[in-house]
Design an enzyme around this catalytic site. Sequence first.
Site, PDB file in Angstrom:
ATOM      1  N   ARG A 150      11.658-106.552 -71.439  1.00  0.00           N
ATOM      2  CA  ARG A 150      12.035-106.784 -70.066  1.00  0.00           C
ATOM      3  C   ARG A 150      13.466-105.966 -70.364  1.00  0.00           C
ATOM      4  NH1 ARG A 150       9.877-109.914 -66.501  1.00  0.00           N
ATOM      5  NH2 ARG A 150      11.991-110.707 -65.609  1.00  0.00           N
ATOM      6  N   ARG A 155      21.511-120.632 -68.582  1.00  0.00           N
ATOM      7  CA  ARG A 155      22.645-119.513 -68.247  1.00  0.00           C
ATOM      8  C   ARG A 155      23.163-120.770 -67.330  1.00  0.00           C
ATOM      9  NH1 ARG A 155      18.222-115.399 -65.792  1.00  0.00           N
ATOM     10  NH2 ARG A 155      17.411-116.489 -64.725  1.00  0.00           N
ATOM     11  N   ASP A 197       8.304-109.984 -60.731  1.00  0.00           N
ATOM     12  CA  ASP A 197       8.825-109.834 -59.769  1.00  0.00           C
ATOM     13  C   ASP A 197       8.956-109.946 -58.459  1.00  0.00           C
ATOM     14  OD1 ASP A 197      10.949-110.036 -62.842  1.00  0.00           O
ATOM     15  OD2 ASP A 197      10.559-107.829 -63.083  1.00  0.00           O
ATOM     16  N   TYR A 230       3.668-113.025 -64.739  1.00  0.00           N
ATOM     17  CA  TYR A 230       5.598-113.266 -64.951  1.00  0.00           C
ATOM     18  C   TYR A 230       5.590-111.860 -63.892  1.00  0.00           C
ATOM     19  CZ  TYR A 230       9.837-113.573 -67.334  1.00  0.00           C
ATOM     20  OH  TYR A 230      10.913-113.936 -67.548  1.00  0.00           O
ATOM     21  N   ARG A 237       6.484-122.776 -67.146  1.00  0.00           N
ATOM     22  CA  ARG A 237       8.283-123.043 -67.416  1.00  0.00           C
ATOM     23  C   ARG A 237       8.362-124.070 -66.620  1.00  0.00           C
ATOM     24  NH1 ARG A 237       9.060-125.571 -72.378  1.00  0.00           N
ATOM     25  NH2 ARG A 237      11.248-125.104 -72.365  1.00  0.00           N
TER      26      ARG A 237
HETATM   27  P1  FAD Z   1       6.763-118.761 -54.722  1.00  0.00           P
HETATM   28  O1  FAD Z   1       7.593-118.125 -54.192  1.00  0.00           O
HETATM   29  O2  FAD Z   1       6.675-119.429 -55.657  1.00  0.00           O
HETATM   30  O3  FAD Z   1       6.353-118.798 -53.239  1.00  0.00           O
HETATM   31  C1  FAD Z   1       4.697-120.007 -53.645  1.00  0.00           C
HETATM   32  C2  FAD Z   1       4.564-120.763 -51.989  1.00  0.00           C
HETATM   33  O4  FAD Z   1       3.850-121.813 -51.841  1.00  0.00           O
HETATM   34  C3  FAD Z   1       6.019-121.660 -52.786  1.00  0.00           C
HETATM   35  O5  FAD Z   1       6.839-121.853 -51.487  1.00  0.00           O
HETATM   36  C4  FAD Z   1       5.155-123.154 -52.476  1.00  0.00           C
HETATM   37  O6  FAD Z   1       5.949-124.088 -52.726  1.00  0.00           O
HETATM   38  C5  FAD Z   1       3.813-122.383 -51.737  1.00  0.00           C
HETATM   39  N1  FAD Z   1       2.346-123.396 -51.997  1.00  0.00           N
HETATM   40  C6  FAD Z   1       2.030-123.688 -53.478  1.00  0.00           C
HETATM   41  N2  FAD Z   1       1.181-124.833 -53.491  1.00  0.00           N
HETATM   42  C7  FAD Z   1       1.300-124.853 -51.894  1.00  0.00           C
HETATM   43  C8  FAD Z   1       0.100-125.727 -52.058  1.00  0.00           C
HETATM   44  N3  FAD Z   1      -0.835-126.431 -51.941  1.00  0.00           N
HETATM   45  N4  FAD Z   1      -0.144-125.526 -50.005  1.00  0.00           N
HETATM   46  C9  FAD Z   1       1.273-125.227 -49.696  1.00  0.00           C
HETATM   47  N5  FAD Z   1       1.765-124.411 -50.463  1.00  0.00           N
HETATM   48  C10 FAD Z   1       1.965-124.069 -51.438  1.00  0.00           C
HETATM   49  N6  FAD Z   1      11.942-111.967 -59.572  1.00  0.00           N
HETATM   50  C11 FAD Z   1      13.105-110.431 -59.382  1.00  0.00           C
HETATM   51  O7  FAD Z   1      11.855-109.578 -59.243  1.00  0.00           O
HETATM   52  N7  FAD Z   1      14.603-110.836 -59.764  1.00  0.00           N
HETATM   53  C12 FAD Z   1      15.164-112.158 -60.362  1.00  0.00           C
HETATM   54  O8  FAD Z   1      16.004-111.788 -60.581  1.00  0.00           O
HETATM   55  C13 FAD Z   1      13.928-113.023 -59.954  1.00  0.00           C
HETATM   56  N8  FAD Z   1      14.445-114.004 -60.542  1.00  0.00           N
HETATM   57  C14 FAD Z   1      14.230-115.633 -60.607  1.00  0.00           C
HETATM   58  C15 FAD Z   1      14.481-116.757 -61.460  1.00  0.00           C
HETATM   59  C16 FAD Z   1      13.279-117.782 -61.346  1.00  0.00           C
HETATM   60  C17 FAD Z   1      14.413-118.911 -62.145  1.00  0.00           C
HETATM   61  C18 FAD Z   1      12.589-117.691 -60.993  1.00  0.00           C
HETATM   62  C19 FAD Z   1      11.393-118.648 -60.959  1.00  0.00           C
HETATM   63  C20 FAD Z   1      11.491-116.279 -60.576  1.00  0.00           C
HETATM   64  C21 FAD Z   1      12.329-114.786 -60.321  1.00  0.00           C
HETATM   65  N9  FAD Z   1      12.117-114.020 -60.156  1.00  0.00           N
HETATM   66  C22 FAD Z   1      12.767-112.871 -59.793  1.00  0.00           C
HETATM   67  C23 FAD Z   1      10.621-113.822 -59.995  1.00  0.00           C
HETATM   68  C24 FAD Z   1      10.288-114.730 -58.604  1.00  0.00           C
HETATM   69  O9  FAD Z   1      10.523-115.050 -57.926  1.00  0.00           O
HETATM   70  C25 FAD Z   1       9.052-113.602 -57.669  1.00  0.00           C
HETATM   71  O10 FAD Z   1       8.118-112.995 -57.954  1.00  0.00           O
HETATM   72  C26 FAD Z   1       8.692-114.353 -56.132  1.00  0.00           C
HETATM   73  O11 FAD Z   1       9.355-115.059 -55.885  1.00  0.00           O
HETATM   74  C27 FAD Z   1       7.067-114.965 -56.062  1.00  0.00           C
HETATM   75  O12 FAD Z   1       6.735-114.776 -55.391  1.00  0.00           O
HETATM   76  P2  FAD Z   1       5.265-116.005 -54.621  1.00  0.00           P
HETATM   77  O13 FAD Z   1       5.651-115.928 -53.218  1.00  0.00           O
HETATM   78  O14 FAD Z   1       3.890-115.227 -55.286  1.00  0.00           O
HETATM   79  O15 FAD Z   1       5.654-116.936 -54.945  1.00  0.00           O
HETATM   80  N1  UDP Z   2      16.566-113.080 -73.588  1.00  0.00           N
HETATM   81  C1  UDP Z   2      17.347-113.600 -74.382  1.00  0.00           C
HETATM   82  N2  UDP Z   2      18.868-113.526 -74.002  1.00  0.00           N
HETATM   83  C2  UDP Z   2      19.760-113.241 -73.137  1.00  0.00           C
HETATM   84  C3  UDP Z   2      18.595-113.540 -71.762  1.00  0.00           C
HETATM   85  C4  UDP Z   2      17.345-112.887 -71.619  1.00  0.00           C
HETATM   86  O1  UDP Z   2      16.726-113.307 -75.503  1.00  0.00           O
HETATM   87  O2  UDP Z   2      20.475-113.576 -73.104  1.00  0.00           O
HETATM   88  C5  UDP Z   2      15.498-113.154 -73.447  1.00  0.00           C
HETATM   89  C6  UDP Z   2      14.562-113.760 -73.339  1.00  0.00           C
HETATM   90  O3  UDP Z   2      13.798-114.330 -74.007  1.00  0.00           O
HETATM   91  C7  UDP Z   2      13.777-113.845 -71.836  1.00  0.00           C
HETATM   92  C8  UDP Z   2      13.217-112.261 -71.899  1.00  0.00           C
HETATM   93  O4  UDP Z   2      15.110-111.914 -72.590  1.00  0.00           O
HETATM   94  O5  UDP Z   2      12.818-114.838 -71.882  1.00  0.00           O
HETATM   95  C9  UDP Z   2      13.587-112.130 -70.402  1.00  0.00           C
HETATM   96  O6  UDP Z   2      14.463-112.061 -70.027  1.00  0.00           O
HETATM   97  P1  UDP Z   2      15.184-112.041 -68.460  1.00  0.00           P
HETATM   98  O7  UDP Z   2      16.471-112.466 -67.519  1.00  0.00           O
HETATM   99  O8  UDP Z   2      14.062-110.498 -67.277  1.00  0.00           O
HETATM  100  O9  UDP Z   2      14.327-113.128 -67.610  1.00  0.00           O
HETATM  101  P2  UDP Z   2      14.564-114.531 -66.412  1.00  0.00           P
HETATM  102  O10 UDP Z   2      15.250-113.300 -65.552  1.00  0.00           O
HETATM  103  O11 UDP Z   2      12.475-114.095 -65.886  1.00  0.00           O
HETATM  104  O12 UDP Z   2      14.584-115.257 -66.583  1.00  0.00           O
END
Ligand code: FAD
Ligand code: UDP
Length: 374
Positions: free
Chosen positions: A172, A280, A356, A354, A249
């Site tokens: 990634r 972070r 985005d 996984y 996770r």
């Molecule tokens: P979700 O956003 O998880 O929505 C699912 C919804 O369903 C939730 O609101 C939940 O409450 C609801 N739900 C679940 N079960 C039930 C139930 N039984 N009844 C009623 N409601 C329910 N993507 C990027 O492109 N850039 C980023 O920088 C980025 N950073 C991220 C950082 C983190 C920490 C995480 C976890 C993800 C990140 N992502 C990022 C990915 C991004 O969050 C997801 O791709 C996107 O938000 C997923 O949308 P979704 O609708 O599939 O799921």
């Molecule tokens: N990663 C790492 N060092 C960093 C940032 C990322 O080794 O400082 C690795 C780590 O395994 C992570 C992966 O690269 O899970 C992908 O990083 P990304 O920032 O895309 O993860 P996310 O935004 O989904 O947490």
Amino acid sequence: MKHYDYLIVGSGLFGSVFAHEAKWAGRSVLVIDKRPQIGGNVYTVDIEGIHVHKYGAHIFHTNLKHVWDYVNQFAVFNRFTNSPVANYHGELYSLPFNMYTFNKMWGVVTPEEAAAKIEEQRKATGITNPKNLEEQAISLVGTDIYEKLIKGYTEKQWGRPCTELPAFIIKRLPVRLTFDNNYFNALYQGIPVGGYTKMVENMLDGIEVQLNCDYLEHKEELDRLADKVIYTGPIDAYFHYDLGPLEYRSVRFETEVLDKPNFQGNAAVNYTDRETPWTRIIEHKWFEFGKDEQGNDLPKTVISREYSSEWKVGDEPYYPVNDEKNGILYKKYKALADKEEKVIFGGRLGEYKYYDMDAVIDSALRLAGKRFEN
Ligand code: FAD
Ligand code: UDP
């Protein structure tokens, strides 16, 4: 009681995009969410005049022009470029891996010197056909960068040794022999001005939404409300974990308001050593523009420390662990899901992928395209 064409479970990006498209196609829609607010994991909340990314930092980036055009209907995006800094026991490095990183690590000045150093380190390990994340990382950037910037962070993030993790996770991250520290190889990138919540509110404009409503707790009565259900919750939870839980996770966010205008000078600082317990620290104000570091406009700042942990039933599942073992179990759940005539599974949790944000939006648009083309 009112009857709908679609009951949409989850107001995250998948559910909200599909809801918007269904409404446009003239279908009646009810969106429910078990959380007290819309937006799923992109939800932002206003604290001290700063849009705080409550469920982790979200930077929108895509190469899909149709997805970029699509989201721009609902928000104006700023020109934020993600350039995280890695902090390894107080030594700072530029991310992703680029000429600034190589220069700081080895003192090399030209791309040729950097490439030679990486090749020298890769050769010394004898890796030719990388089979796991460790081998993939060393092949890409050599052992020094692996040890200082990847190993500790990855093992904290995933709770597993790098030798047991799939190689795709590290792919990634870009590796560049240029002085370009843009974390993403994306043509389009930014943060919605006004926050993600406002953007999702705009998607759901005119659509009925019921919050604090858990589908799985009231499945029978809710199913009766609609012809079709779009389910974006975890696929294993839908089937009561009958085949055993998939692994995820989880992340704990510790958010603090600080009485200073500038804590770390950057939106994201990754702590890449094994000893620091958080992965972070996010300083949310730096995702936005017009926030100056002297604090003339905002004397305070808001930071979130992220702690990664193993998920157990009842916790929030954030990251699917897309390794071989879970892939096999997911396929079994998917076979059950395909037999559910009334329910369509979508999104990061529904498809255990996984994804985005842009991929989730693209996937919701494809589903809508299939169902509403006529
Ligand atoms: P979700 O956003 O998880 O929505 C699912 C919804 O369903 C939730 O609101 C939940 O409450 C609801 N739900 C679940 N079960 C039930 C139930 N039984 N009844 C009623 N409601 C329910 N993507 C990027 O492109 N850039 C980023 O920088 C980025 N950073 C991220 C950082 C983190 C920490 C995480 C976890 C993800 C990140 N992502 C990022 C990915 C991004 O969050 C997801 O791709 C996107 O938000 C997923 O949308 P979704 O609708 O599939 O799921
Ligand atoms: N990663 C790492 N060092 C960093 C940032 C990322 O080794 O400082 C690795 C780590 O395994 C992570 C992966 O690269 O899970 C992908 O990083 P990304 O920032 O895309 O993860 P996310 O935004 O989904 O947490």
